[in-house]
Design an enzyme around this catalytic site. Structure first.
Site, PDB file in Angstrom:
ATOM      1  N   ASP A  38       1.127  -1.245   0.151  1.00  0.00           N
ATOM      2  CA  ASP A  38       0.412  -0.084  -0.193  1.00  0.00           C
ATOM      3  C   ASP A  38       1.013   1.528   0.094  1.00  0.00           C
ATOM      4  O   ASP A  38       2.100   0.701   0.106  1.00  0.00           O
ATOM      5  CB  ASP A  38      -0.572  -0.042   1.407  1.00  0.00           C
ATOM      6  CG  ASP A  38      -2.364   0.923   1.244  1.00  0.00           C
ATOM      7  OD1 ASP A  38      -3.495   0.409   1.080  1.00  0.00           O
ATOM      8  OD2 ASP A  38      -2.187   2.004   0.722  1.00  0.00           O
ATOM      9  N   ASP A  59       3.665   2.043  -4.267  1.00  0.00           N
ATOM     10  CA  ASP A  59       3.380   3.199  -5.089  1.00  0.00           C
ATOM     11  C   ASP A  59       2.728   2.179  -6.702  1.00  0.00           C
ATOM     12  O   ASP A  59       3.519   2.131  -7.273  1.00  0.00           O
ATOM     13  CB  ASP A  59       3.744   4.740  -5.240  1.00  0.00           C
ATOM     14  CG  ASP A  59       2.488   5.418  -6.363  1.00  0.00           C
ATOM     15  OD1 ASP A  59       1.536   4.814  -6.724  1.00  0.00           O
ATOM     16  OD2 ASP A  59       2.905   6.515  -6.273  1.00  0.00           O
ATOM     17  N   VAL A  60       1.635   1.612  -6.610  1.00  0.00           N
ATOM     18  CA  VAL A  60       1.197   1.044  -7.614  1.00  0.00           C
ATOM     19  C   VAL A  60       1.463   1.383  -9.511  1.00  0.00           C
ATOM     20  O   VAL A  60       1.832   0.958 -10.126  1.00  0.00           O
ATOM     21  CB  VAL A  60      -0.220   0.388  -6.924  1.00  0.00           C
ATOM     22  CG1 VAL A  60       0.395  -0.901  -6.393  1.00  0.00           C
ATOM     23  CG2 VAL A  60      -0.921   1.098  -7.392  1.00  0.00           C
ATOM     24  N   ASN A  86      -5.121  -4.629  -6.910  1.00  0.00           N
ATOM     25  CA  ASN A  86      -6.739  -4.382  -6.634  1.00  0.00           C
ATOM     26  C   ASN A  86      -6.991  -2.853  -6.071  1.00  0.00           C
ATOM     27  O   ASN A  86      -8.137  -2.498  -5.887  1.00  0.00           O
ATOM     28  CB  ASN A  86      -7.103  -5.093  -5.157  1.00  0.00           C
ATOM     29  CG  ASN A  86      -8.029  -4.264  -4.120  1.00  0.00           C
ATOM     30  OD1 ASN A  86      -9.109  -4.415  -4.492  1.00  0.00           O
ATOM     31  ND2 ASN A  86      -7.641  -4.050  -2.733  1.00  0.00           N
ATOM     32  N   TYR A 154     -13.148   7.145 -14.444  1.00  0.00           N
ATOM     33  CA  TYR A 154     -12.443   4.931 -13.787  1.00  0.00           C
ATOM     34  C   TYR A 154     -13.487   4.202 -15.013  1.00  0.00           C
ATOM     35  O   TYR A 154     -12.892   3.280 -14.554  1.00  0.00           O
ATOM     36  CB  TYR A 154     -13.642   5.713 -12.014  1.00  0.00           C
ATOM     37  CG  TYR A 154     -13.630   4.407 -11.341  1.00  0.00           C
ATOM     38  CD1 TYR A 154     -13.154   4.157 -10.454  1.00  0.00           C
ATOM     39  CD2 TYR A 154     -14.586   3.554 -11.694  1.00  0.00           C
ATOM     40  CE1 TYR A 154     -12.879   3.276  -9.694  1.00  0.00           C
ATOM     41  CE2 TYR A 154     -15.111   2.422 -10.855  1.00  0.00           C
ATOM     42  CZ  TYR A 154     -14.315   2.795  -9.794  1.00  0.00           C
ATOM     43  OH  TYR A 154     -14.210   1.133  -9.300  1.00  0.00           O
ATOM     44  N   LYS A 158     -12.054   0.594 -15.506  1.00  0.00           N
ATOM     45  CA  LYS A 158     -12.315  -0.852 -15.665  1.00  0.00           C
ATOM     46  C   LYS A 158     -12.664  -1.369 -16.157  1.00  0.00           C
ATOM     47  O   LYS A 158     -12.134  -2.638 -16.395  1.00  0.00           O
ATOM     48  CB  LYS A 158     -13.112  -0.424 -14.852  1.00  0.00           C
ATOM     49  CG  LYS A 158     -12.306   0.076 -13.373  1.00  0.00           C
ATOM     50  CD  LYS A 158     -11.929  -0.419 -12.076  1.00  0.00           C
ATOM     51  CE  LYS A 158     -11.223  -0.124 -10.995  1.00  0.00           C
ATOM     52  NZ  LYS A 158      -9.967  -0.653 -10.211  1.00  0.00           N
ATOM     53  N   THR A 189     -17.442   1.161   1.156  1.00  0.00           N
ATOM     54  CA  THR A 189     -15.628   1.503   1.694  1.00  0.00           C
ATOM     55  C   THR A 189     -15.133   2.060   1.824  1.00  0.00           C
ATOM     56  O   THR A 189     -16.284   3.187   0.876  1.00  0.00           O
ATOM     57  CB  THR A 189     -14.636   0.499   0.913  1.00  0.00           C
ATOM     58  OG1 THR A 189     -15.236   1.759  -0.459  1.00  0.00           O
ATOM     59  CG2 THR A 189     -14.995  -1.022  -0.162  1.00  0.00           C
TER      60      THR A 189
HETATM   61  N1  LIG Z   1     -15.667   0.457  -3.349  1.00  0.00           N
HETATM   62  C1  LIG Z   1     -16.685   0.257  -4.365  1.00  0.00           C
HETATM   63  O1  LIG Z   1     -17.230   0.420  -4.572  1.00  0.00           O
HETATM   64  C2  LIG Z   1     -15.933  -0.317  -5.194  1.00  0.00           C
HETATM   65  C3  LIG Z   1     -16.875  -1.140  -6.593  1.00  0.00           C
HETATM   66  C4  LIG Z   1     -16.359  -1.447  -7.412  1.00  0.00           C
HETATM   67  C5  LIG Z   1     -14.873  -1.572  -7.777  1.00  0.00           C
HETATM   68  N2  LIG Z   1     -13.956  -1.257  -6.242  1.00  0.00           N
HETATM   69  C6  LIG Z   1     -12.232  -1.250  -6.720  1.00  0.00           C
HETATM   70  O2  LIG Z   1     -12.500  -2.090  -5.528  1.00  0.00           O
HETATM   71  C7  LIG Z   1     -11.017  -1.616  -5.546  1.00  0.00           C
HETATM   72  C8  LIG Z   1     -10.798  -1.536  -4.219  1.00  0.00           C
HETATM   73  O3  LIG Z   1     -11.152  -0.132  -3.209  1.00  0.00           O
HETATM   74  P1  LIG Z   1     -11.823   0.071  -1.588  1.00  0.00           P
HETATM   75  O4  LIG Z   1     -13.017   0.605  -2.384  1.00  0.00           O
HETATM   76  O5  LIG Z   1     -11.459  -0.637  -1.183  1.00  0.00           O
HETATM   77  O6  LIG Z   1     -11.127   1.765  -1.900  1.00  0.00           O
HETATM   78  P2  LIG Z   1     -10.288   1.923  -0.681  1.00  0.00           P
HETATM   79  O7  LIG Z   1     -10.099   3.191  -0.994  1.00  0.00           O
HETATM   80  O8  LIG Z   1     -10.870   1.401   0.451  1.00  0.00           O
HETATM   81  O9  LIG Z   1      -9.092   1.460  -0.531  1.00  0.00           O
HETATM   82  C9  LIG Z   1      -8.138   2.041  -1.219  1.00  0.00           C
HETATM   83  C10 LIG Z   1      -6.400   0.935  -0.987  1.00  0.00           C
HETATM   84  O10 LIG Z   1      -5.615   1.121  -1.847  1.00  0.00           O
HETATM   85  C11 LIG Z   1      -4.243   2.716  -1.465  1.00  0.00           C
HETATM   86  N3  LIG Z   1      -3.842   3.365  -2.484  1.00  0.00           N
HETATM   87  C12 LIG Z   1      -4.350   4.052  -3.682  1.00  0.00           C
HETATM   88  N4  LIG Z   1      -3.631   4.532  -4.571  1.00  0.00           N
HETATM   89  C13 LIG Z   1      -2.367   3.744  -4.638  1.00  0.00           C
HETATM   90  C14 LIG Z   1      -0.851   3.721  -5.456  1.00  0.00           C
HETATM   91  N5  LIG Z   1      -1.037   4.712  -6.532  1.00  0.00           N
HETATM   92  N6  LIG Z   1       0.390   2.011  -4.647  1.00  0.00           N
HETATM   93  C15 LIG Z   1      -0.577   1.690  -4.080  1.00  0.00           C
HETATM   94  N7  LIG Z   1      -1.728   1.387  -3.182  1.00  0.00           N
HETATM   95  C16 LIG Z   1      -2.927   3.023  -3.290  1.00  0.00           C
HETATM   96  C17 LIG Z   1      -4.671   3.312  -0.021  1.00  0.00           C
HETATM   97  O11 LIG Z   1      -3.883   3.814   0.572  1.00  0.00           O
HETATM   98  C18 LIG Z   1      -5.713   2.063  -0.057  1.00  0.00           C
HETATM   99  O12 LIG Z   1      -5.506   1.348   1.250  1.00  0.00           O
HETATM  100  C19 LIG Z   1      -9.947  -0.812  -6.329  1.00  0.00           C
HETATM  101  O13 LIG Z   1      -9.670  -0.675  -7.143  1.00  0.00           O
HETATM  102  C20 LIG Z   1     -12.409   0.300  -6.555  1.00  0.00           C
HETATM  103  O14 LIG Z   1     -11.866   1.055  -7.549  1.00  0.00           O
HETATM  104  C21 LIG Z   1     -14.012  -0.329  -4.956  1.00  0.00           C
END
Ligand SMILES: NC(=O)c1ccc[n+]([C@@H]2O[C@H](COP(=O)([O-])OP(=O)(O)OC[C@H]3O[C@@H](n4cnc5c(N)ncnc54)[C@H](O)[C@@H]3O)[C@@H](O)[C@H]2O)c1
Length: 255
Positions: A38, A59-60, A86, A154, A158, A189
């Site tokens: 992370d 940083d991914v 993710n 976004y 995806k 989340t």
């Molecule tokens: N929450 C939703 O409704 C939802 C729905 C569909 C898809 N998603 C996808 O699921 C995934 C996780 O989402 P979430 O809701 O758990 O988000 P979140 O914001 O709770 O967690 C995301 C995590 O990614 C980390 N992060 C962000 N940028 C980064 C980077 N450049 N390098 C490393 N780490 C990084 C953040 O620090 C955080 O810990 C994402 O890809 C999101 O697009 C989420």
């Protein structure tokens, strides 16, 4: 808890929060050794400490850091079995195409799509060396459905994750490496809470389309990730695995 991941080594990007954090917990509870990757050092380290895993600050979007992440994993635990790619963002300045600037567009593409390219690029050679592996890339139901409440970059990112996962799943199938796209519906989340706290009307507009009538909890998504990571999904690759409360199947929803 069943121990489907006993002896497996897993990397979870974005493991400090939301779906990633729930998956870190689920993977560990099923017996995996977990590397939490992370950009946020506090959340990431806390998650790793909680499950006795390893935290790597990454940083991914940074090629060298992603390469080092997978090398560190193999140096520490001897192999790589599972990569859950993710990490993602959903910032408020990514909106209608008419108002979203090129800077926001490119930032979202880098974190959501380029990162998955980098993670797969540097995970796959370790899986080839291991003779098997399971990659799960987080897409979204918006890769399958269009929304009038647009987040244009976004959604495009995806769609890219879904198409790339399908192609990688086909290319590496005969090497025992499975690649699936996970497409969650809206999940409760911080990412979603932040977006909708600023605009409750937007949240209400979305909820009405979910047949189950609520957002998912992160643990419900983590359960699906654990399935895709484990041998229970051994005949699945190149799939679009929708865990969306029925959204993609709905025409009208119950009152
Ligand atoms: N929450 C939703 O409704 C939802 C729905 C569909 C898809 N998603 C996808 O699921 C995934 C996780 O989402 P979430 O809701 O758990 O988000 P979140 O914001 O709770 O967690 C995301 C995590 O990614 C980390 N992060 C962000 N940028 C980064 C980077 N450049 N390098 C490393 N780490 C990084 C953040 O620090 C955080 O810990 C994402 O890809 C999101 O697009 C989420």
């Amino acid at each position: 808890m069943v121990q489907r991941l006993e002896g497996r080594v897993a990397v979870v990007t974005g493991g400090g929060s939301g779906i990633g954090l729930a998956t870190v917990r689920r993977f560990a509870s099923e017996g995996a050794k977990v590397v939490v990757a992370d950009v946020d050092p506090n959340a990431g380290k806390a998650a790793a400490d909680e499950v006795g895993g390893l935290f790597v600050q990454v940083d991914v979007t940074d090629e060298e850091q992603v390469k080092a992440l997978f090398q560190t994993t193999v140096d520490t635990y001897g192999k790589l079995d599972i990569a859950f790619n993710n990490a993602g963002i959903s910032p408020p300045d990514d909106d209608s195409i008419l108002t979203t600037g090129i800077e926001a567009w490119e930032r979202v593409q880098k974190v959501n799509l380029t990162s998955v390219y980098l993670c797969c690029k540097y995970a796959i050679p370790h899986m080839q060396a291991n003779g098997k592996g399971s990659i799960i890339n987080t897409a979204s139901f918006v890769a399958t459905m269009g929304a009038a409440t647009s987040q244009i970059s976004y959604t495009a990112s995806k769609g890219g994750v879904l198409a790339m996962s399908r192609e990688l799943g086909v290319q590496f199938a005969r090497e025992g490496i499975r690649v699936n796209a996970l497409s969650p519906g809206p999940v409760n989340t911080p990412l979603l809470q932040e977006l909708f706290a600023k605009d409750p009307e937007r949240a209400a507009r979305r909820l009405v389309h979910v047949p189950l009538g609520r957002f998912a909890e992160p643990e419900e998504i983590a359960a699906a990730v654990a399935f895709l990571a484990s041998d229970d999904s051994s005949f699945m690759t190149a799939s679009n695995f929708l865990v969306d409360g029925g959204i993609a199947g709905a025409y009208v929803t119950p009152l």
